[in-house]
Design an enzyme around this catalytic site. Structure first.
Site, mmCIF file in Angstrom:
data_model
loop_
_atom_site.group_PDB
_atom_site.id
_atom_site.type_symbol
_atom_site.label_atom_id
_atom_site.label_comp_id
_atom_site.label_asym_id
_atom_site.label_seq_id
_atom_site.Cartn_x
_atom_site.Cartn_y
_atom_site.Cartn_z
ATOM 1 N N GLU A 6 50.915 33.705 -20.913
ATOM 2 C CA GLU A 6 51.253 33.432 -19.515
ATOM 3 C C GLU A 6 50.615 32.140 -19.020
ATOM 4 O O GLU A 6 49.387 32.046 -18.944
ATOM 5 C CB GLU A 6 50.771 34.590 -18.638
ATOM 6 N N GLU B 261 53.480 41.344 -8.777
ATOM 7 C CA GLU B 261 52.057 41.043 -8.880
ATOM 8 C C GLU B 261 51.656 40.149 -7.707
ATOM 9 O O GLU B 261 51.393 38.959 -7.853
ATOM 10 C CB GLU B 261 51.732 40.364 -10.216
#
Length: 259
Positions: free
Chosen positions: A143, A240
C-alpha cells in the site's frame, strides 16, 4: 455499486473492539477489515464473524511496534527475521479467519540506512512473503501511503508500487489502492484506477482533507464509484476513515447510495 467493508479500526470506535462486529452488521455491512488481529484470539474473531454473518476481507502483516510509531518493517535491513516470523503469524490468522489477502505496510526508511539497501531488503522480504502466502492460497498487497501523514514512508506512489510488483514477480502480489493517500500524493484518481486496475487487489477510501467520510471533502465520490463500477472492479472497498462526528451519523453517504 461497489461492495463496502467496514474498517473496524477506524469505525465504531465508540465501542470496544469486539462489539464493533455487531455494530457493523447492524449498519448494513457484510464484510469487515481492520489493521491487526494479533491482540485477539483467532477463535474469538471467527466467532464474531460467524455470529454476525460477516466476511473478513483484509488485515495487515505485523508491522513492528505500532504504539511507538513504527509503520512496518519490511524495508528494515536489521529486522528481516522479525518480518519473516510475522509472515507465518499472518498466515495462521488469515487461514483461520478465511481472509483471502493481507497487506504489507513496508515501513519508514530507517535513520542512517541507504535507500538502495532498504529497497533490496524490501524486495527480498516481499519475494519471501509472496511465496509463503501463495502456498497458503492468500494474496499479498502493498500500500502506497502519503508522506504528509507518515513522513519518511518508503512507498508513497502508485507507479512505485507497480514497479515493485514487476521486480518481485509472482502472481499473488497486488496493490492496495487507498484513495485518500493517492489523492494526497498524486491525484489523477480516475486515470490511475483505469491504468492499474488489473494490479489493484483492494481499494480503501476516505475524503480529503481530514480523512473523514465521503462527502466531507474535495473528492467527487458519487462519480468515482460509478467510474469504479464501469471499470469492472469486483473487489471490496474498505471504509478506512475517521468519522467527522459519530460513525452512525457519518454513514449518511452510504445510505444515499442505497446500501
Amino acid at each position: 455499486m461497489p461492495k463496502f467493508a467496514a474498517n473496524l479500526t477506524m469505525l465504531f470506535t465508540e465501542l470496544p473492539f469486539m462489539d464493533r462486529f455487531a455494530a457493523a452488521k447492524a449498519a448494513g455491512f457484510d464484510a469487515v477489515e481492520y489493521l491487526f488481529p494479533y491482540a485477539y484470539s483467532p477463535q474469538d474473531l471467527v466467532q464474531a464473524l460467524h455470529t454476525h454473518g460477516l466476511q473478513q476481507v483484509l488485515h495487515n502483516l505485523p508491522a513492528g511496534d505500532w504504539d511507538a510509531g513504527e509503520r512496518g518493517i519490511a524495508c528494515h535491513p536489521d529486522r528481516v527475521a522479525e518480518f519473516r516470523d510475522g509472515v507465518g503469524q499472518a498466515i495462521s490468522y488469515a487461514t483461520t479467519l478465511a481472509c483471502p489477502q493481507v497487506n504489507c505496510l513496508v515501513g519508514k526508511l530507517p535513520s542512517g540506512v541507504d535507500p538502495a539497501n532498504a529497497h533490496r531488503t524490501l524486495i527480498a522480504n516481499l519475494q519471501y512473503a509472496a511465496a509463503r502466502l501463495q502456498a497458503a492460497g492468500i494474496r499479498l498487497l502493498i500500500e502506497p501511503i502519503n508522506t504528509f501523514d507518515i513522513p519518511g514512508f518508503f512507498l508513497s506512489r502508485t507507479d512505485q508500487a507497480a514497479a515493485i510488483l514487476d521486480e518481485v514477480g509472482g502472481d499473488n502480489l497486488f496493490i492496495q489502492y487507498d484513495i485518500y493517500h493517492a489523492q494526497r500524493m498524486e491525484g489523477e484518481l480516475a486515470n490511475t484506477l483505469q491504468k492499474q486496475l488489473a494490479r489493484i487487489g483492494h481499494i480503501q477510501l476516505a475524503d480529503n482533507p481530514g480523512r473523514h467520510e465521503p462527502g466531507t471533502g474535495e473528492i467527487n465520490y458519487p462519480w468515482l464509484f460509478q467510474h469504479i463500477d464501469a471499470l469492472g472492479y469486483t473487489g471490496w472497498i474498505g471504509c478506512e476513515y475517521k468519522p467527522a462526528t459519530s460513525t452512525e451519523v457519518g454513514l449518511g453517504w452510504l445510505q444515499q447510495l442505497g446500501q
